[in-house]
Design an enzyme around this catalytic site. Structure first.
Site, PDB file in Angstrom:
ATOM      1  N   GLU A 168       0.835  -1.204   0.000  1.00  0.00           N
ATOM      2  CA  GLU A 168       0.000   0.000   0.000  1.00  0.00           C
ATOM      3  C   GLU A 168       0.867   1.250   0.000  1.00  0.00           C
ATOM      4  O   GLU A 168       2.080   1.172   0.190  1.00  0.00           O
ATOM      5  CB  GLU A 168      -0.945  -0.023   1.212  1.00  0.00           C
ATOM      6  CG  GLU A 168      -0.229  -0.085   2.555  1.00  0.00           C
ATOM      7  CD  GLU A 168      -1.169  -0.434   3.700  1.00  0.00           C
ATOM      8  OE1 GLU A 168      -1.768  -1.526   3.668  1.00  0.00           O
ATOM      9  OE2 GLU A 168      -1.280   0.389   4.624  1.00  0.00           O
ATOM     10  N   LYS A 222       2.562   4.644   1.228  1.00  0.00           N
ATOM     11  CA  LYS A 222       2.974   5.258   2.490  1.00  0.00           C
ATOM     12  C   LYS A 222       2.752   6.755   2.335  1.00  0.00           C
ATOM     13  O   LYS A 222       3.449   7.431   1.574  1.00  0.00           O
ATOM     14  CB  LYS A 222       4.438   4.968   2.778  1.00  0.00           C
ATOM     15  CG  LYS A 222       4.892   5.496   4.127  1.00  0.00           C
ATOM     16  CD  LYS A 222       6.255   4.955   4.490  1.00  0.00           C
ATOM     17  CE  LYS A 222       6.633   5.228   5.924  1.00  0.00           C
ATOM     18  NZ  LYS A 222       6.487   6.584   6.378  1.00  0.00           N
ATOM     19  N   ASP A 262       2.721  10.622   3.147  1.00  0.00           N
ATOM     20  CA  ASP A 262       3.675  11.464   3.861  1.00  0.00           C
ATOM     21  C   ASP A 262       2.946  12.645   4.487  1.00  0.00           C
ATOM     22  O   ASP A 262       2.835  13.713   3.908  1.00  0.00           O
ATOM     23  CB  ASP A 262       4.735  11.945   2.865  1.00  0.00           C
ATOM     24  CG  ASP A 262       6.000  12.357   3.582  1.00  0.00           C
ATOM     25  OD1 ASP A 262       6.110  12.084   4.794  1.00  0.00           O
ATOM     26  OD2 ASP A 262       6.875  12.949   2.928  1.00  0.00           O
ATOM     27  N   TYR A 318      -5.580   3.575   7.370  1.00  0.00           N
ATOM     28  CA  TYR A 318      -4.942   2.311   6.998  1.00  0.00           C
ATOM     29  C   TYR A 318      -4.845   1.306   8.127  1.00  0.00           C
ATOM     30  O   TYR A 318      -4.169   0.302   8.012  1.00  0.00           O
ATOM     31  CB  TYR A 318      -3.547   2.555   6.409  1.00  0.00           C
ATOM     32  CG  TYR A 318      -2.710   3.557   7.194  1.00  0.00           C
ATOM     33  CD1 TYR A 318      -2.250   3.271   8.469  1.00  0.00           C
ATOM     34  CD2 TYR A 318      -2.394   4.798   6.642  1.00  0.00           C
ATOM     35  CE1 TYR A 318      -1.501   4.189   9.174  1.00  0.00           C
ATOM     36  CE2 TYR A 318      -1.635   5.719   7.347  1.00  0.00           C
ATOM     37  CZ  TYR A 318      -1.193   5.399   8.618  1.00  0.00           C
ATOM     38  OH  TYR A 318      -0.468   6.321   9.317  1.00  0.00           O
ATOM     39  N   LYS A 376      11.147   2.829   1.240  1.00  0.00           N
ATOM     40  CA  LYS A 376      11.255   4.268   1.002  1.00  0.00           C
ATOM     41  C   LYS A 376      11.731   4.559  -0.421  1.00  0.00           C
ATOM     42  O   LYS A 376      12.715   3.988  -0.870  1.00  0.00           O
ATOM     43  CB  LYS A 376      12.243   4.894   1.990  1.00  0.00           C
ATOM     44  CG  LYS A 376      11.859   4.756   3.449  1.00  0.00           C
ATOM     45  CD  LYS A 376      10.565   5.441   3.801  1.00  0.00           C
ATOM     46  CE  LYS A 376      10.634   6.920   3.711  1.00  0.00           C
ATOM     47  NZ  LYS A 376      11.016   7.624   4.914  1.00  0.00           N
ATOM     48  N   CYS A 434      28.780  44.061 -12.012  1.00  0.00           N
ATOM     49  CA  CYS A 434      28.562  42.850 -12.803  1.00  0.00           C
ATOM     50  C   CYS A 434      29.722  41.868 -12.587  1.00  0.00           C
ATOM     51  O   CYS A 434      30.886  42.245 -12.757  1.00  0.00           O
ATOM     52  CB  CYS A 434      28.455  43.215 -14.280  1.00  0.00           C
ATOM     53  SG  CYS A 434      28.471  41.751 -15.336  1.00  0.00           S
ATOM     54  N   CYS A 483      31.725  41.612 -16.200  1.00  0.00           N
ATOM     55  CA  CYS A 483      32.504  42.701 -16.808  1.00  0.00           C
ATOM     56  C   CYS A 483      32.886  43.772 -15.801  1.00  0.00           C
ATOM     57  O   CYS A 483      33.634  44.689 -16.125  1.00  0.00           O
ATOM     58  CB  CYS A 483      31.721  43.320 -17.969  1.00  0.00           C
ATOM     59  SG  CYS A 483      30.251  44.210 -17.448  1.00  0.00           S
ATOM     60  N   CYS A 519      22.954  43.822 -15.819  1.00  0.00           N
ATOM     61  CA  CYS A 519      24.167  44.449 -16.307  1.00  0.00           C
ATOM     62  C   CYS A 519      23.754  45.165 -17.587  1.00  0.00           C
ATOM     63  O   CYS A 519      23.158  44.558 -18.475  1.00  0.00           O
ATOM     64  CB  CYS A 519      25.230  43.395 -16.600  1.00  0.00           C
ATOM     65  SG  CYS A 519      26.629  44.085 -17.508  1.00  0.00           S
ATOM     66  N   CYS A 575      29.263  43.467 -22.446  1.00  0.00           N
ATOM     67  CA  CYS A 575      29.615  42.532 -21.364  1.00  0.00           C
ATOM     68  C   CYS A 575      29.828  41.134 -21.972  1.00  0.00           C
ATOM     69  O   CYS A 575      28.959  40.620 -22.684  1.00  0.00           O
ATOM     70  CB  CYS A 575      28.499  42.490 -20.331  1.00  0.00           C
ATOM     71  SG  CYS A 575      28.737  41.205 -19.100  1.00  0.00           S
TER      72      CYS A 575
HETATM   73  S1  IVH Z   1       1.171   1.374   9.289  1.00  0.00           S
HETATM   74  C1  IVH Z   1       2.352  -0.533  13.103  1.00  0.00           C
HETATM   75  N1  IVH Z   1       0.571   2.216   6.913  1.00  0.00           N
HETATM   76  O1  IVH Z   1       4.356   5.939   8.500  1.00  0.00           O
HETATM   77  C2  IVH Z   1       2.084   0.037  11.781  1.00  0.00           C
HETATM   78  N2  IVH Z   1       1.800   3.656   8.331  1.00  0.00           N
HETATM   79  O2  IVH Z   1       6.964   5.124   9.686  1.00  0.00           O
HETATM   80  C3  IVH Z   1       2.036   1.475  11.827  1.00  0.00           C
HETATM   81  N3  IVH Z   1       2.290   5.841   7.350  1.00  0.00           N
HETATM   82  O3  IVH Z   1       3.646   6.534  11.831  1.00  0.00           O
HETATM   83  C4  IVH Z   1       1.842   2.226  10.635  1.00  0.00           C
HETATM   84  N4  IVH Z   1       1.281   5.484   5.434  1.00  0.00           N
HETATM   85  O4  IVH Z   1       2.355   7.865  10.098  1.00  0.00           O
HETATM   86  C5  IVH Z   1       1.180   2.500   8.071  1.00  0.00           C
HETATM   87  N5  IVH Z   1      -0.088   2.852   4.785  1.00  0.00           N
HETATM   88  C6  IVH Z   1       0.517   3.127   5.931  1.00  0.00           C
HETATM   89  C7  IVH Z   1       1.136   4.365   6.167  1.00  0.00           C
HETATM   90  C8  IVH Z   1       1.784   4.596   7.384  1.00  0.00           C
HETATM   91  C9  IVH Z   1       1.964   6.353   6.170  1.00  0.00           C
HETATM   92  C10 IVH Z   1       3.098   6.539   8.379  1.00  0.00           C
HETATM   93  C11 IVH Z   1       2.503   6.534   9.746  1.00  0.00           C
HETATM   94  C12 IVH Z   1       3.514   5.886  10.628  1.00  0.00           C
HETATM   95  C13 IVH Z   1       4.767   6.020   9.821  1.00  0.00           C
HETATM   96  C14 IVH Z   1       5.702   4.890  10.150  1.00  0.00           C
END
Ligand code: IVH
Length: 686
Positions: A122, A124, A126, A231, A319, A413, A416, A431, A436
């Site tokens: 899934e 992640k 940010d 999630y 990551k 400048c 020049c 300039c 120049c």
């Molecule tokens: S699961 C025990 N799923 O990433 C499992 N975290 O580095 C806990 N995050 O603090 C998190 N997307 O803020 C999970 N699909 C996702 C996520 C996710 C973002 C963040 C979350 C967590 C951090 C962990």
């Protein structure tokens, strides 16, 4: 003995230094939810500390950043709330090998009873993590992650986020966890507004999301447009749910927003493919993602697989290469362009960003430097604009020690030494010396560029030499270079062959479409788009030169500023004389009816559109990352392995198995770096 003590001291100092740095970063992260450095940099420092502590156990400490999740919340404006279950973090992985190791550890923990368990891949997100508590179907509390044990009660703010359900369709008591994000579109607008109002900008959507979530005035939160995705359902077993995928389906049924991206995958090969897919695809999403999360789907196995002090062993983050990193701004140099405009360039402590080494980055202009309050000596966030050009985003003011210096405005400048002027109402310095060297160089570079006359073999070094030798004084002199054929061939590094090629290229350029020759003249504010438009509307340069401001204004897309710039350009004797000289040399200044169609067709024939590319072996002309950026910028797609999907394999020195595999497939076009460059043609300027 003495040596040993010396080494011990060195190690001890480094350990102390790392602990100090790491605790500053993590304290900031856990109390403010904003990162002062990228995860990769943090992980690198943490890893170094872990290795030193393993090697020198005598220096271990219980409260080392390697052993604790994060420091406690020192100051908070909000009420602290203890989480019913700790909010753990995830350990990070950066390549498919790390993921293989993660899966292997799971199989081992389960005594190798399984070998192909399904995992859920899934996104992640940010942003800032949040825990929501519902009682009898009503939202009663929202708590930030804090240090994982205790968070901040931000309920008031949570109520203002429209994407969060306040009431559930059933009278349930439960806790869900997810991520609060600020959509990219809202983030861009927010920063524009803040800059205009003289407020500090947020470095990225994530810092903006957590900063907003921790606002004391919830009406401010309401106006920012935060969103939320979920999630995790805490204690899913108590609802007779046994897989992560089922828990997500349940959350969706209850009305919680999810990303909708949860892929069930059982093989490492498939995992690698899907990760690569999402890495490219994520740009299209309106929320920021910094990687993927891989979770073991079968929740009944979670306990057995277990936890470390900081994170579960049944999940891992993958990551993506950081899009932003921090580095130190060492100084600023000022570049002078063809119009005389001065542009500041950041000289940085060398660092790596999305795979390439970066030493310099754009600082745009002095106005932006001042508004963002960027100073020499600052730690700064850098990122690649449009994925290619690195730029300085914002300073990390929190890391200042007082020694940072304001970036001084140049007095003269840098090329020049002549005086500088500032146009009224404009912040840019210019300039104004027409002689120049930087301005003259820039004019030639622009004239011969691929969007202009497309003359190859007239790089800046050669232009400089020809100027010095008096072969060229203005751009029209390029068409008289053939009179110096013999002398040129004698010049260091030129030789007959390259002189021949240069002269051919110059001859060819006379046939360039009118839109290109118009562009090459460098009329202020007339770039590619306006070059095309004016060429089409005027049909030839004499007609354009005769147009009044009103006539120019009657062309759609031409405003006051442009109309006046074009009008003024053709009222200058010098410019008219130059055009006359170019005409006499045979340069084309007339529109041909099929001009646009030919150009359009060229784009339809873009060999990159919808095609896939892979590079293998040692490349000599480009860094691999840069060449991948180019593929994407041109509408192609990069693949990570040879498969039936691959269209082009570009082969450098010492290519190995990928080349063999591609040959065996027989469907892949194999080419050298040079052939690849030829394929790029004039679509990109190198
Ligand atoms: S699961 C025990 N799923 O990433 C499992 N975290 O580095 C806990 N995050 O603090 C998190 N997307 O803020 C999970 N699909 C996702 C996520 C996710 C973002 C963040 C979350 C967590 C951090 C962990």
């Amino acid at each position: 003995m003495l040596d040993m003590e010396y080494i011990d001291d060195e190690v001890k100092n480094r350990i102390e230094q790392l602990r100090g740095q790491l605790s500053v970063y993590s304290e900031w992260y856990y109390s403010k939810n904003e990162s002062l450095i990228s995860d990769v940099e943090f992980d690198r420092l943490l890893k170094e500390l872990e290795e030193l502590e393993a090697q020198y156990p005598q220096f271990r400490k219980e409260n080392s950043p390697t052993a604790v999740v994060g420091s406690s919340l020192k100051e908070t404006k909000f009420r602290k709330v203890r989480h019913k279950k700790p909010m753990l973090s995830l350990s990070n992985s950066y390549n498919i090998g790390d993921v293989a190791g993660f899966a292997e550890r799971i199989y081992k923990a389960l005594d190798y009873r399984y070998r192909d368990l399904p995992f859920i891949l899934e996104l992640k997100l940010d942003g800032a993590s949040i825990s929501l508590q519902y009682e009898e179907g009503k939202l009663i509390r929202g708590v930030t992650r804090g240090d994982g044990i205790e968070g901040e009660d931000v309920t008031e703010n949570i109520y203002t986020i429209s994407g969060i359900p306040k009431v559930l369709p059933a009278s349930l008591t439960l806790e869900v966890r997810g991520e609060i994000v600020l959509p990219k579109s809202k983030f861009a607008r927010l920063n524009e507004k803040r800059l205009a109002e003289g407020e500090e900008i947020f470095a990225n959507p994530r810092n903006a999301a957590s900063g907003t979530l921790r606002q004391l005035d919830s009406s401010v939160v309401a106006g920012r447009g935060l969103d939320a995705y979920f999630y995790f359902l805490v204690d899913a077993e108590s609802y007779d749910i046994h897989t992560h995928s089922a828990s997500i389906a349940y959350l969706e049924k209850l009305g919680f927003q999810t990303t909708g991206i949860f892929e069930k995958i059982s093989s490492l090969e498939e995992m690698e493919k899907r990760i690569a897919f999402w890495e490219a695809e994520r740009e299209k999403l309106d929320y920021e993602t910094d990687g993927m999360v891989i979770k073991l789907d079968d929740m009944d196995l979670w306990e057995e697989v277990g936890y470390t002090t900081k994170s579960p062993r049944w999940a891992i983050a993958y990551k993506f290469p950081a899009k932003q990193v921090t580095t130190t701004l060492r100084g600023v140099t000022w570049q002078v362009g063809r119009t005389g405009k001065l542009t500041p360039v950041a000289e940085l402590e060398e660092t790596e960003l999305s795979g390439s080494r970066i030493k310099r980055a754009s600082l745009h202009n002095l106005d932006e430097i001042r508004r963002k309050d960027i100073r020499i000596g600052d730690r700064v966030f850098i990122e690649k604009a449009a994925e290619i050009i690195p730029q300085v985003v914002a300073p990390v003011k929190e890391l200042r020690n007082g020694s940072e210096k304001e970036i001084p405005e140049p007095a003269v400048c840098p090329s020049c030494g002549g005086p500088l002027e500032r146009e009224e109402g404009l912040i840019d310095l210019k300039c104004v010396n027409p002689l120049c060297p930087a301005v003259i160089q820039g004019t030639f570079e622009y004239f011969v560029s691929r969007d202009g006359m497309n003359i190859s073999g007239l790089g800046s070094k050669i232009v400089e030499k020809f100027l010095k030798l008096g072969y060229i004084k203005d751009v029209a002199d390029i068409y008289h270079l053939k009179e110096h054929r013999a002398e040129m061939a004698e010049l260091d590094k030129m030789g007959e062959k390259s002189v021949e090629n240069l002269l051919i290229s110059i001859e060819e350029s006379k046939k360039r479409p009118y839109a290109k020759t118009l562009y090459a003249l460098g009329i202020p504010n007339v770039g590619k788009f306006l070059g095309n438009l004016l060429a089409k509307k005027s049909k030839n340069i004499d007609a354009l030169a005769r147009m009044s401001v009103e006539e120019l204004l009657s062309i759609g897309d031409v405003g006051d500023k442009i109309a006046n710039a074009v009008y003024d350009f053709f009222r200058s004797e010098k410019n008219l004389a130059l055009i006359q000289k170019l005409k006499e040399a045979g340069v084309n200044f007339a529109y041909e009816e099929n001009e646009e169609a030919a150009e359009g067709e060229k784009d339809a024939q873009n060999p990159f559109r919808g095609k896939t590319f892979l590079f293998t072996g040692k490349l000599s002309r480009f860094k691999r990352e840069d060449i991948r950026d180019i593929v994407e910028a041109l509408g192609g797609e990069n693949l990570s392995g040879v498969s039936k999907k691959l269209d082009y394999l570009i082969v450098g020195a010492d290519a190995g198995s990928k080349l063999e595999k591609a040959r065996a497939l027989g469907t892949v076009t194999i080419m050298t770096e040079e052939q690849f460059l030829a394929l790029c043609g004039d679509r990109i300027k190198f």
